[in-house]
Write an enzyme that holds these catalytic residues in place. Sequence first.
Site, PDB file in Angstrom:
ATOM      1  NE  ARG A 234      -2.206  -1.833   3.197  1.00  0.00           N
ATOM      2  CZ  ARG A 234      -2.073  -2.631   3.564  1.00  0.00           C
ATOM      3  NH1 ARG A 234      -2.795  -4.285   3.057  1.00  0.00           N
ATOM      4  NH2 ARG A 234      -1.720  -3.513   5.136  1.00  0.00           N
TER       5      ARG A 234
ATOM      6  CD  GLU B  90       2.391 -10.203  16.154  1.00  0.00           C
ATOM      7  OE1 GLU B  90       1.621  -9.991  17.885  1.00  0.00           O
ATOM      8  OE2 GLU B  90       1.468  -9.393  15.401  1.00  0.00           O
TER       9      GLU B  90
END
Length: 180
Positions: free
Chosen positions: A63, A100
């Site tokens: 994006r 993560e």
Amino acid sequence: MTAIASELSAAIRSIPDYPKPGIIFRDITTLLGNPRAFRRAVDELVQPYAGTKIDKIAGMEARGFILGGAVAHQLSAGFVPIRKKGKLPHTTVRVAYSLEYGVDEMEMHVDAVQPGEKVILVDDLIATGGTAEGAVKLLRQMGAEIVSACFVIDLPDLGGRKKLEDLGVDVRTLVEFSGH
């Protein structure tokens, strides 16, 4: 919340429990599909730098390509795609960054940025900051001067903004969402 933040926030779809339970996914495809909101977001990202000499806009996959391309056009700057490993066809430079649950790598073409060029990093969202931190390190490795890192969305509870600020990067965001 400012009027601009309210307008943009209303254009962002929140999807609960995606990609896993307890996460609220902030989907900007609805903002991108709304001509007024998309224009407003790009204008707000561009405004602080209008009239400033910016050489390149670096956008992070995927994006960040959409937003970064629009910002680059408005600032008459070049555009640099920062991609996941193995996606660029020419000689690249690479950096590892934290996810993560693990590590990944991103890269850009070796000739995409010249030493001393003024660069703005653009993406849709900053969460933990691992990807943005990797992009900053990659750009600095090539000698770029990071003018700012700009995001439509900040998830401040996850600490990404602070991580970049601790690296000496000016961070600009348009909308904040608390929680995940």
